[in-house]
Design an enzyme around this catalytic site. Structure first.
Site, PDB file in Angstrom:
ATOM      1  N   ASP A  20       0.919  -0.917   0.088  1.00 38.25           N
ATOM      2  CA  ASP A  20       0.226   0.168  -0.302  1.00 38.25           C
ATOM      3  C   ASP A  20       0.692   1.180  -0.209  1.00 38.25           C
ATOM      4  O   ASP A  20       1.756   1.435   0.551  1.00 38.25           O
ATOM      5  CB  ASP A  20      -0.588  -0.260   1.062  1.00 38.25           C
ATOM      6  CG  ASP A  20      -1.522   1.001   1.535  1.00 38.25           C
ATOM      7  OD1 ASP A  20      -1.948   1.402  -0.261  1.00 38.25           O
ATOM      8  OD2 ASP A  20      -2.483   1.341   2.798  1.00 38.25           O
ATOM      9  N   GLY A  23      -0.191   5.472  -4.322  1.00 45.73           N
ATOM     10  CA  GLY A  23      -0.713   6.621  -5.180  1.00 45.73           C
ATOM     11  C   GLY A  23       0.313   7.904  -4.592  1.00 45.73           C
ATOM     12  O   GLY A  23       0.110   8.952  -4.773  1.00 45.73           O
ATOM     13  N   ARG A  24      -0.199   7.653  -2.945  1.00 48.63           N
ATOM     14  CA  ARG A  24       0.130   8.781  -1.912  1.00 48.63           C
ATOM     15  C   ARG A  24       2.163   9.032  -2.269  1.00 48.63           C
ATOM     16  O   ARG A  24       2.745  10.241  -2.430  1.00 48.63           O
ATOM     17  CB  ARG A  24       0.724   8.346  -0.930  1.00 48.63           C
ATOM     18  CG  ARG A  24      -1.268   8.768  -0.257  1.00 48.63           C
ATOM     19  CD  ARG A  24      -1.218   7.703   1.390  1.00 48.63           C
ATOM     20  NE  ARG A  24      -1.281   6.389   1.413  1.00 48.63           N
ATOM     21  CZ  ARG A  24      -0.826   5.911   2.136  1.00 48.63           C
ATOM     22  NH1 ARG A  24      -0.528   6.973   3.572  1.00 48.63           N
ATOM     23  NH2 ARG A  24      -1.252   4.144   1.542  1.00 48.63           N
ATOM     24  N   TRP A  25       2.632   7.764  -2.751  1.00 48.20           N
ATOM     25  CA  TRP A  25       4.818   8.512  -3.230  1.00 48.20           C
ATOM     26  C   TRP A  25       4.433   8.985  -4.015  1.00 48.20           C
ATOM     27  O   TRP A  25       4.977   9.618  -4.256  1.00 48.20           O
ATOM     28  CB  TRP A  25       4.908   6.618  -3.931  1.00 48.20           C
ATOM     29  CG  TRP A  25       6.160   6.652  -3.564  1.00 48.20           C
ATOM     30  CD1 TRP A  25       7.355   6.645  -2.666  1.00 48.20           C
ATOM     31  CD2 TRP A  25       6.968   6.599  -5.017  1.00 48.20           C
ATOM     32  NE1 TRP A  25       8.563   7.035  -3.339  1.00 48.20           N
ATOM     33  CE2 TRP A  25       7.945   6.688  -4.691  1.00 48.20           C
ATOM     34  CE3 TRP A  25       5.988   7.451  -6.122  1.00 48.20           C
ATOM     35  CZ2 TRP A  25       9.077   6.798  -5.960  1.00 48.20           C
ATOM     36  CZ3 TRP A  25       7.154   6.938  -7.413  1.00 48.20           C
ATOM     37  CH2 TRP A  25       8.559   7.300  -7.292  1.00 48.20           C
ATOM     38  N   HIS A  37       2.640   3.239  -9.274  1.00 45.71           N
ATOM     39  CA  HIS A  37       2.213   1.196  -9.108  1.00 45.71           C
ATOM     40  C   HIS A  37       3.278   0.866  -9.755  1.00 45.71           C
ATOM     41  O   HIS A  37       4.348  -0.121  -9.736  1.00 45.71           O
ATOM     42  CB  HIS A  37       0.998   1.780 -10.311  1.00 45.71           C
ATOM     43  CG  HIS A  37      -0.314   1.928  -9.067  1.00 45.71           C
ATOM     44  ND1 HIS A  37       0.079   1.645  -8.078  1.00 45.71           N
ATOM     45  CD2 HIS A  37      -1.469   2.954  -9.385  1.00 45.71           C
ATOM     46  CE1 HIS A  37      -1.653   2.009  -7.576  1.00 45.71           C
ATOM     47  NE2 HIS A  37      -2.208   2.817  -8.546  1.00 45.71           N
ATOM     48  N   ARG A  71     -11.821   1.683  -8.717  1.00 47.74           N
ATOM     49  CA  ARG A  71     -11.115   2.645  -8.484  1.00 47.74           C
ATOM     50  C   ARG A  71     -11.457   3.278 -10.719  1.00 47.74           C
ATOM     51  O   ARG A  71     -11.406   3.370 -11.608  1.00 47.74           O
ATOM     52  CB  ARG A  71      -9.544   2.471  -9.171  1.00 47.74           C
ATOM     53  CG  ARG A  71      -9.130   2.291  -7.678  1.00 47.74           C
ATOM     54  CD  ARG A  71      -7.386   1.160  -7.136  1.00 47.74           C
ATOM     55  NE  ARG A  71      -7.252   1.724  -6.267  1.00 47.74           N
ATOM     56  CZ  ARG A  71      -6.179   1.691  -5.250  1.00 47.74           C
ATOM     57  NH1 ARG A  71      -5.393   2.102  -5.864  1.00 47.74           N
ATOM     58  NH2 ARG A  71      -6.198   1.386  -4.239  1.00 47.74           N
ATOM     59  N   LEU A 131      11.335 -20.258  -4.817  1.00 46.97           N
ATOM     60  CA  LEU A 131      10.820 -19.055  -4.270  1.00 46.97           C
ATOM     61  C   LEU A 131       9.281 -19.348  -4.860  1.00 46.97           C
ATOM     62  O   LEU A 131       9.261 -19.600  -6.598  1.00 46.97           O
ATOM     63  CB  LEU A 131      11.318 -17.420  -4.890  1.00 46.97           C
ATOM     64  CG  LEU A 131      10.624 -16.431  -3.934  1.00 46.97           C
ATOM     65  CD1 LEU A 131      10.140 -16.777  -2.565  1.00 46.97           C
ATOM     66  CD2 LEU A 131      10.414 -15.590  -5.041  1.00 46.97           C
TER      67      LEU A 131
HETATM   68  C1  FPP Z   1      -2.006  -0.383  -3.478  1.00 46.59           C
HETATM   69  O1  FPP Z   1      -1.393   1.547  -3.220  1.00 46.59           O
HETATM   70  C2  FPP Z   1      -1.328  -0.263  -5.010  1.00 46.59           C
HETATM   71  C3  FPP Z   1      -1.943  -1.791  -5.720  1.00 46.59           C
HETATM   72  C4  FPP Z   1      -3.826  -0.836  -5.447  1.00 46.59           C
HETATM   73  C5  FPP Z   1      -1.427  -1.581  -6.349  1.00 46.59           C
HETATM   74  C6  FPP Z   1      -0.190  -3.097  -6.231  1.00 46.59           C
HETATM   75  C7  FPP Z   1       0.213  -3.063  -7.636  1.00 46.59           C
HETATM   76  C8  FPP Z   1       1.577  -2.676  -7.821  1.00 46.59           C
HETATM   77  C9  FPP Z   1       2.886  -2.988  -6.853  1.00 46.59           C
HETATM   78  C10 FPP Z   1       2.374  -3.180  -9.411  1.00 46.59           C
HETATM   79  C11 FPP Z   1       1.926  -4.300  -9.891  1.00 46.59           C
HETATM   80  C12 FPP Z   1       2.865  -5.248  -8.888  1.00 46.59           C
HETATM   81  C13 FPP Z   1       2.658  -6.741  -9.233  1.00 46.59           C
HETATM   82  C14 FPP Z   1       3.689  -7.682  -8.991  1.00 46.59           C
HETATM   83  C15 FPP Z   1       1.862  -6.782 -10.951  1.00 46.59           C
HETATM   84  P1  FPP Z   1      -2.744   2.782  -3.548  1.00 46.59           P
HETATM   85  O2  FPP Z   1      -2.831   3.223  -4.216  1.00 46.59           O
HETATM   86  O3  FPP Z   1      -4.293   2.253  -2.581  1.00 46.59           O
HETATM   87  O4  FPP Z   1      -1.677   3.524  -2.202  1.00 46.59           O
HETATM   88  P2  FPP Z   1      -2.690   4.761  -1.825  1.00 46.59           P
HETATM   89  O5  FPP Z   1      -3.190   3.923  -0.675  1.00 46.59           O
HETATM   90  O6  FPP Z   1      -1.009   5.791  -1.517  1.00 46.59           O
HETATM   91  O7  FPP Z   1      -3.706   5.865  -2.671  1.00 46.59           O
END
Ligand code: FPP
Length: 239
Positions: A20, A23-25, A37, A71, A131
């Site tokens: 998680d 988006g904030r990053w 992402h 989303r 793995l």
């Molecule tokens: C949550 O952060 C992240 C996701 C819903 C997507 C995760 C996807 C990846 C890390 C890339 C793809 C990886 C693989 C292994 C296929 P958020 O967007 O909710 O962040 P936020 O809370 O800051 O809005």
């Protein structure tokens, strides 16, 4: 000078991560959410490499939940494209590193192109003994329990036991997560492996996923190493 090898406890075989904070990053850097992402994908790759090198048996990453379809369309499309491209670009390297790739979730929710890419990557790596990298995509813990219950019900069995249900989950035959990590500062399970994490140790990190590097992962492992897992018993029984 020889490098000190990180300590990996013997009872740590399976790590599950809720990635998680992408988006904030990105927003913190004045970029579009989807750039988070993209950076997050790099971290996922680094985590898989680190776990493989350290002899962790299973890594499960929550990439896309059953609820993430809600989303904005632009973000969903970006994630699907990123997923398809990564499968295409990474599978050979994963195969070379003896990684067995498995996508857990409702694959039929994806378009045909993505389903094909998944089948191809899984097929290429199916006999590998390194793995086990499980990517949870279009996955929800409640969906998993419901689909398992449907399968048991179809078999005509009326007395549904925990064992029977476990055998039909998408993670059947795989040891349950020993350690479940969530990055990004929130402390919730968000419909991840609801059944399978009944006795997992939980670790929450404030680091946003693209900042969560292998040092951060090792910190979580070191914290896990200090825990006493009791599985319902008393500490005296375990001494
Ligand atoms: C949550 O952060 C992240 C996701 C819903 C997507 C995760 C996807 C990846 C890390 C890339 C793809 C990886 C693989 C292994 C296929 P958020 O967007 O909710 O962040 P936020 O809370 O800051 O809005």
């Amino acid at each position: 000078m020889s490098e000190i090898k990180p300590y990996i406890p013997e009872n740590l075989q399976h790590i599950a991560i809720i990635m998680d904070g992408n988006g904030r990053w990105a927003q913190k850097r004045g970029k579009k959410r989807v750039m988070g992402h993209k950076a997050g994908m790099e971290r996922a790759r680094e985590m898989a490499e680190y776990c493989g090198e350290q002899g962790i048996k299973i890594l499960t990453l929550f990439a896309f939940s059953s609820e993430n379809w809600k989303r904005p369309q632009e973000e969903v499309t970006f994630l699907m494209d990123l997923f398809a491209t990564s499968l295409k670009n990474e599978s050979k390297k994963l195969h070379k590193n003896k990684v067995k790739l498995s996508i857990i979730g409702d694959k039929f929710g994806f378009d045909r192109r993505l389903q094909k890419a998944i089948d191809k990557a899984e097929d290429l790596t199916k006999d590998n003994d390194g793995l086990l990298l499980q990517i949870a995509a279009n996955y929800g813990g409640r969906w998993d329990i419901a689909q398992a219950a449907t399968k048991v019900a179809k078999s005509g069995i009326i007395e549904i036991t925990e064992e029977l249900l476990s055998e039909e989950l998408v993670t059947a035959e795989i040891v349950e997560p020993d350690l479940m990590i969530r990055t990004g500062g929130e402390q919730r399970i968000s419909n991840f492996l609801l059944w399978q994490t009944a006795y997992s140790e939980l670790y929450f990190s404030d680091a946003l996923w693209p900042d969560f590097n292998s040092d951060e992962l090792q910190k979580a492992i070191d914290d896990f190493a200090k825990r006493q897992r009791r599985f319902g018993q008393t500490s005296e029984q375990l001494d």
